[in-house]
Design a protein around this motif. Structure first.
Motif, PDB file in Angstrom:
ATOM      1  N   ILE A 190       0.813  -1.211   0.000  1.00  0.00           N
ATOM      2  CA  ILE A 190       0.000   0.000   0.000  1.00  0.00           C
ATOM      3  C   ILE A 190       0.853   1.269   0.000  1.00  0.00           C
ATOM      4  O   ILE A 190       0.403   2.341  -0.423  1.00  0.00           O
ATOM      5  CB  ILE A 190      -0.978  -0.003   1.211  1.00  0.00           C
ATOM      6  CG1 ILE A 190      -2.163   0.911   0.923  1.00  0.00           C
ATOM      7  CG2 ILE A 190      -0.271   0.374   2.491  1.00  0.00           C
ATOM      8  CD1 ILE A 190      -3.007   0.447  -0.231  1.00  0.00           C
ATOM      9  N   GLU A 191       2.090   1.152   0.443  1.00  0.00           N
ATOM     10  CA  GLU A 191       2.979   2.306   0.463  1.00  0.00           C
ATOM     11  C   GLU A 191       3.568   2.597  -0.921  1.00  0.00           C
ATOM     12  O   GLU A 191       4.189   3.635  -1.119  1.00  0.00           O
ATOM     13  CB  GLU A 191       4.096   2.092   1.480  1.00  0.00           C
ATOM     14  CG  GLU A 191       3.580   1.988   2.905  1.00  0.00           C
ATOM     15  CD  GLU A 191       4.678   1.911   3.937  1.00  0.00           C
ATOM     16  OE1 GLU A 191       5.147   2.979   4.391  1.00  0.00           O
ATOM     17  OE2 GLU A 191       5.072   0.793   4.317  1.00  0.00           O
TER      18      GLU A 191
ATOM     19  N   THR B 290     -15.134   4.914   1.614  1.00  0.00           N
ATOM     20  CA  THR B 290     -14.612   4.475   2.908  1.00  0.00           C
ATOM     21  C   THR B 290     -13.402   3.570   2.716  1.00  0.00           C
ATOM     22  O   THR B 290     -13.394   2.710   1.842  1.00  0.00           O
ATOM     23  CB  THR B 290     -15.688   3.696   3.688  1.00  0.00           C
ATOM     24  OG1 THR B 290     -16.869   4.504   3.792  1.00  0.00           O
ATOM     25  CG2 THR B 290     -15.204   3.328   5.073  1.00  0.00           C
ATOM     26  N   THR B 291     -12.389   3.762   3.549  1.00  0.00           N
ATOM     27  CA  THR B 291     -11.217   2.884   3.577  1.00  0.00           C
ATOM     28  C   THR B 291     -11.105   2.277   4.966  1.00  0.00           C
ATOM     29  O   THR B 291     -11.258   2.985   5.970  1.00  0.00           O
ATOM     30  CB  THR B 291      -9.929   3.655   3.230  1.00  0.00           C
ATOM     31  OG1 THR B 291     -10.029   4.156   1.894  1.00  0.00           O
ATOM     32  CG2 THR B 291      -8.706   2.756   3.325  1.00  0.00           C
TER      33      THR B 291
ATOM     34  N   PHE C 163       4.105   5.608   8.515  1.00  0.00           N
ATOM     35  CA  PHE C 163       2.682   5.721   8.838  1.00  0.00           C
ATOM     36  C   PHE C 163       2.123   7.074   8.401  1.00  0.00           C
ATOM     37  O   PHE C 163       1.069   7.151   7.766  1.00  0.00           O
ATOM     38  CB  PHE C 163       2.477   5.519  10.338  1.00  0.00           C
ATOM     39  CG  PHE C 163       1.063   5.695  10.793  1.00  0.00           C
ATOM     40  CD1 PHE C 163       0.142   4.671  10.640  1.00  0.00           C
ATOM     41  CD2 PHE C 163       0.647   6.879  11.393  1.00  0.00           C
ATOM     42  CE1 PHE C 163      -1.180   4.828  11.050  1.00  0.00           C
ATOM     43  CE2 PHE C 163      -0.659   7.045  11.816  1.00  0.00           C
ATOM     44  CZ  PHE C 163      -1.580   6.013  11.641  1.00  0.00           C
ATOM     45  N   SER C 164       2.817   8.132   8.719  1.00  0.00           N
ATOM     46  CA  SER C 164       2.343   9.484   8.418  1.00  0.00           C
ATOM     47  C   SER C 164       2.132   9.690   6.922  1.00  0.00           C
ATOM     48  O   SER C 164       1.078  10.180   6.480  1.00  0.00           O
ATOM     49  CB  SER C 164       3.345  10.516   8.945  1.00  0.00           C
ATOM     50  OG  SER C 164       2.923  11.831   8.639  1.00  0.00           O
ATOM     51  N   LYS C 165       3.101   9.296   6.129  1.00  0.00           N
ATOM     52  CA  LYS C 165       3.011   9.463   4.678  1.00  0.00           C
ATOM     53  C   LYS C 165       1.897   8.599   4.100  1.00  0.00           C
ATOM     54  O   LYS C 165       1.169   9.028   3.194  1.00  0.00           O
ATOM     55  CB  LYS C 165       4.354   9.092   4.048  1.00  0.00           C
ATOM     56  CG  LYS C 165       4.439   9.385   2.569  1.00  0.00           C
ATOM     57  CD  LYS C 165       5.842   9.086   2.038  1.00  0.00           C
ATOM     58  CE  LYS C 165       5.935   9.383   0.533  1.00  0.00           C
ATOM     59  NZ  LYS C 165       7.301   9.099   0.016  1.00  0.00           N
TER      60      LYS C 165
ATOM     61  N   LYS D  91      -1.567   9.771   2.148  1.00  0.00           N
ATOM     62  CA  LYS D  91      -1.897   9.202   0.836  1.00  0.00           C
ATOM     63  C   LYS D  91      -3.338   8.676   0.835  1.00  0.00           C
ATOM     64  O   LYS D  91      -4.098   8.904  -0.105  1.00  0.00           O
ATOM     65  CB  LYS D  91      -0.907   8.081   0.531  1.00  0.00           C
ATOM     66  CG  LYS D  91      -1.052   7.421  -0.823  1.00  0.00           C
ATOM     67  CD  LYS D  91       0.037   6.359  -0.970  1.00  0.00           C
ATOM     68  CE  LYS D  91      -0.109   5.572  -2.251  1.00  0.00           C
ATOM     69  NZ  LYS D  91       0.924   4.495  -2.363  1.00  0.00           N
ATOM     70  N   ILE D  92      -3.716   7.985   1.903  1.00  0.00           N
ATOM     71  CA  ILE D  92      -5.068   7.446   2.034  1.00  0.00           C
ATOM     72  C   ILE D  92      -6.094   8.570   2.113  1.00  0.00           C
ATOM     73  O   ILE D  92      -7.160   8.507   1.509  1.00  0.00           O
ATOM     74  CB  ILE D  92      -5.164   6.539   3.278  1.00  0.00           C
ATOM     75  CG1 ILE D  92      -4.312   5.275   3.078  1.00  0.00           C
ATOM     76  CG2 ILE D  92      -6.616   6.153   3.568  1.00  0.00           C
ATOM     77  CD1 ILE D  92      -4.091   4.487   4.349  1.00  0.00           C
TER      78      ILE D  92
END
Length: 220
Positions: free
Chosen positions: A87-88, A97-98, A110-112, A116-117
């Motif tokens: 996913i990255e 919804t995700t 995590f932050s990046k 993105k999400i």
């Protein structure tokens, strides 16, 4: 992480993951997650959370993702599309919804990833293991993921979403022996201690495993 070799035994051993999936579904229901919408799930694995989410929220369209090719384990799961990849690194489809259960602690950034999400969805619901998780293993083997603190996670989420709700939970599993505790971890693909010396494995004494979990709901 050793999941790809453990999918055949995962469902029968993943007691914590099932409990977390159940709690996440209940939490998202309390938060008022949209029903009958397009949904993207990150890290679906064998579909433990997927089945529970679909039953509760009846999504219109379901797009699943995993870093491993797990489609053969999803024969009893209703979904429209499967996207293979990290996913990255891959493009995230735009959906209402995700969701994700017991996955985000593995993210390198995590932050990046959350940023993105956030660009591809209106609401995000997920669970992840947080600082203090599997402390027994960390103390004895000096092996642990770099778990984020609850405060770290909330700070990142509130910078990207206007509404953020959360709760945390501590779950303790008791085993008949320390070897059973280690075997449980091995059978769910959470490994690393095998790289330690045989004497260190044999000297492990704890019969319990402590999990710390955070549940989050975010909306723009």
């Amino acid at each position: 992480m050793n999941f790809e070799k453990k999918f055949d035994t995962y469902d029968e051993n993943a007691h914590i993951q099932k409990s977390v999936a159940d709690t996440l579904v209940e939490f998202l229901d309390e938060m008022g997650v949209s029903k009958e919408r397009d949904v993207f799930e990150i890290g679906c694995g064998t579909g433990l959370f997927t089945k529970r989410f679909i039953k509760k929220f009846s999504p219109k369209k379901v797009i699943l993702n995993d870093i491993y090719d797990v489609e053969k384990y999803l024969k009893n799961v209703r979904y429209d599309e499967f996207i293979l990849g990290n996913i990255e690194e891959i493009d995230i489809p735009k959906t209402d919804t995700t969701v994700s259960s017991s996955v985000f602690q593995w993210l390198k950034n995590f932050s990046k990833s959350i940023e993105k999400i956030a660009h591809s969805t209106n609401e995000l619901g997920f669970s992840m293991y947080i600082e203090g998780n599997l402390e027994e293993i960390k103390q004895h083997f000096d092996i642990s993921l770099k778990y984020l603190t609850l405060d770290n996670i909330i700070e990142i989420l509130t910078s990207l979403f206007s509404k953020v709700k959360w709760k945390e939970e501590t779950i303790e599993l008791e085993f008949s022996s320390s070897i059973e505790a280690l075997r449980y971890l091995k059978n769910t693909g959470v490994t690393g201690f095998e790289k330690s010396s045989i004497s260190k494995v044999r000297n492990y004494e704890s019969k319990s495993l402590t999990y710390r979990v955070g549940y989050f709901y975010c909306k723009k």
